[in-house]
Design an enzyme around this catalytic site. Structure first.
Site, short mmCIF file in Angstrom:
data_model
loop_
_atom_site.label_atom_id
_atom_site.label_comp_id
_atom_site.label_asym_id
_atom_site.label_seq_id
_atom_site.Cartn_x
_atom_site.Cartn_y
_atom_site.Cartn_z
N TYR A 256 50.61 39.04 41.38
CA TYR A 256 49.17 38.69 41.48
C TYR A 256 48.19 38.02 40.68
O TYR A 256 47.29 38.11 40.34
CB TYR A 256 48.34 39.82 41.96
CG TYR A 256 49.19 40.99 43.18
CD1 TYR A 256 49.15 40.16 44.43
CD2 TYR A 256 49.92 41.89 42.93
CE1 TYR A 256 50.03 40.88 45.48
CE2 TYR A 256 50.44 42.81 44.02
CZ TYR A 256 50.64 42.16 45.06
OH TYR A 256 51.28 42.73 46.10
N CYS B 112 31.79 29.02 33.95
CA CYS B 112 30.53 29.41 33.82
C CYS B 112 30.26 30.72 34.79
O CYS B 112 29.50 30.54 35.85
CB CYS B 112 29.74 28.21 34.33
SG CYS B 112 29.86 26.94 33.36
N ARG C 237 42.64 38.95 38.06
CA ARG C 237 42.81 40.48 38.11
C ARG C 237 41.65 41.19 37.45
O ARG C 237 40.97 42.26 37.85
CB ARG C 237 44.16 40.94 38.04
CG ARG C 237 45.18 40.53 38.85
CD ARG C 237 46.53 41.20 38.64
NE ARG C 237 46.37 42.49 39.21
CZ ARG C 237 46.53 43.73 38.44
NH1 ARG C 237 46.31 43.37 37.18
NH2 ARG C 237 46.24 44.82 39.03
C1 LIG Z 1 51.10 43.75 49.59
C2 LIG Z 1 52.20 44.31 50.39
C3 LIG Z 1 53.33 44.70 49.87
C4 LIG Z 1 53.67 44.63 48.46
O1 LIG Z 1 52.75 45.63 47.61
P1 LIG Z 1 53.21 45.82 46.09
O2 LIG Z 1 51.87 46.61 45.59
O3 LIG Z 1 53.06 44.38 45.30
O4 LIG Z 1 54.63 46.37 45.93
C5 LIG Z 1 54.17 45.31 50.57
N1 LIG Z 1 54.06 45.38 52.09
C6 LIG Z 1 52.99 44.85 52.57
C7 LIG Z 1 52.69 45.20 53.98
C8 LIG Z 1 51.68 44.30 51.91
O5 LIG Z 1 50.86 43.88 52.33
#
Ligand SMILES: *Cc1c(COP(=O)(O)O)cnc(C)c1O
Length: 440
Positions: free
Chosen positions: A398, A369, A339
């Site tokens: 994530y 690296c 991230r």
């Molecule tokens: C990634 C995603 C989520 C979850 O998003 P968050 O920000 O982690 O709550 C929910 N629905 C869909 C369709 C997604 O692609």
């Protein structure tokens, strides 16, 4: 500049410092150790090695309960977004709390089925590129809802459902053309993004779906992005969805579900977040447009459930100074937590044992690296030595899921803490694990 965090000890209930007293009554502890629930993190680092992801079960339960409480006034199902953290141990915990799941691939669906076969009827399937094989698995598993994102996808689902003689409940994921005011890589609800169908075109898709013998029109879906802290964006999106629901019902479609997606942000900053207040504001923003529509609401939170429930433990390998610039070289790297490199994301970093009040300004970098391999730049941190442990906070979402084998580094081990218990939920990947698939 960031404001200093008052103390991670204030992050209830998962991670906090406890004094390591030598049993001498009221004597001020000379050292404080960071705990996850009732388990000292340094013990986990010794037992399982570093880098190591550690999650708090209590925190995940508390977050799920907070959602359920905030939305108690309307029939709803929480469909935890598997992509935020898909480790089986986490999915099993979430399923045990009665939640369903939002999956974006056949692989994620297989994880859910492995963790909790009973949860299949609470699964929604999202994503712009579902293959016929993935649809077949989902149909055979009896999932709750397909979120359709294009006419072409609708035809493939229709044909697959007809071939299997298994009807598919569908919602169209609409693109409401609202700005989520978040990082451009994780914003999805503007017309220029690949996600969803513009609302005028969605109406045509519903008409098309209603004509397919094995498709059952059941809902409207929306998901405008991730790490959204301005609840006004959710309200705007849901107002457009509610208008569409009214139009579709007038046209005779049986709309029972509104899937409000995920995207609620968490606080990565030094300031203490007030989640209670935030979830209440979020619920109000989502609910006020759909109240009175007699709907079953689906919610797909990911980050808000698991983000604050995880830390990444890493050990300081070396201290180094280049022309007065200081570096802490740690044993975790961008392949373990991407991230900061990918989004310029900020994560708090704290020492696992707090002894010194002295601070320094330093970069925290990994062994890979790449100049992009960093966790913090010019960060004011308590002075630590080679061999000391650091905890990178708020990495439950994530984090591990975005891990890679870059530099032939094994994927990190993961531990789930529940009270005084700590269980390994993923073993550290070895080099032979990595080489197994290669042909030479
Ligand atoms: C990634 C995603 C989520 C979850 O998003 P968050 O920000 O982690 O709550 C929910 N629905 C869909 C369709 C997604 O692609």
């Amino acid at each position: 500049m960031r404001r200093p965090r008052p103390s991670p000890a204030l992050r209830p209930p998962a991670f906090g410092y406890h004094g390591a007293t030598s049993g001498k009554g009221a004597a001020k502890p000379s050292r404080e150790d960071l705990y996850c629930e009732a388990v000292p993190l340094k013990i986990l680092a010794t037992r399982h090695g570093t880098p190591l992801y550690v999650y708090s079960a209590a925190m995940i339960r508390a977050r799920l309960n907070a959602f359920a409480h905030a939305f108690r006034s309307i029939p709803h199902t929480l469909c935890y977004s598997v992509k935020a953290n898909s480790t089986l141990g986490i999915l099993r915990l979430v399923a045990g709390e009665g939640a369903g799941f939002d999956v974006v691939s056949g692989g994620e669906l297989q994880r859910v089925l492995r963790a909790s076969p009973k949860a299949a009827d609470k699964v929604v399937f999202s994503g712009v590129g579902k293959t016929a094989a993935e649809m077949e698995l989902a149909l055979r598993s009896g999932i709750l809802l397909f979120n359709i994102e294009s006419a072409s996808e609708l035809y493939v689902l229709s044909a697959t459902a007809r071939r299997l003689k298994k009807p598919a409940a569908v919602a169209v994921r609409v693109n409401p053309d609202v700005s989520a005011k978040t990082h451009p890589y994780i914003s999805t609800g503007l017309h220029q993004h690949k996600f969803g169908v513009p609302i005028p075109e969605a109406r045509t898709l519903y008409a098309l779906a209603a004509k397919q013998p094995y498709l059952k029109v059941a809902g409207v879906s929306v998901h405008i992005g991730s790490q959204i802290t301005d609840v006004g964006s959710f309200q705007e999106a849901l107002e457009r969805v509610a208008d569409l629901v009214r139009v579709l019902r007038k046209q005779g479609h049986d709309i029972r579900y509104v899937d409000a997606g995920g995207g609620l942000g968490i606080s990565y900053e030094a300031t203490q977040e007030n989640f209670e207040k935030q979830i209440t504001a979020y619920a109000r923003a989502v609910l006020s447009p759909v109240r009175g529509l007699n709907l079953h609401l689906l919610l797909e939170p990911g980050r808000a459930i698991v983000g604050p429930a995880g830390v990444l433990l890493t050990r300081v390998l070396y201290r180094k100074t280049n022309n007065h610039k200081r570096f802490l070289i740690v044993d975790a790297a961008m392949n373990d937590l991407v991230r900061p490199s990918l989004y310029g994301a900020y994560h708090e970093i704290v020492p696992v044992s707090r002894a010194s009040r002295e601070t320094e300004v330093t970069d925290v970098v990994g062994p890979i690296c790449e100049t992009g391999d960093f966790f913090a730049r010019d960060r004011k941190l308590p002075l630590v030595s080679e061999g000391d442990l650091l905890a990178i906070l708020d990495v439950g979402a994530y984090g591990a899921v975005l891990g890679s084998n870059y530099n032939t580094r094994g994927r990190v081990a993961e531990v789930l803490v529940d009270g005084a218990k700590a269980g390994l939920i993923r073993r550290r990947e070895s080099v032979s694990d990595q080489l197994r698939l290669e042909i030479s």
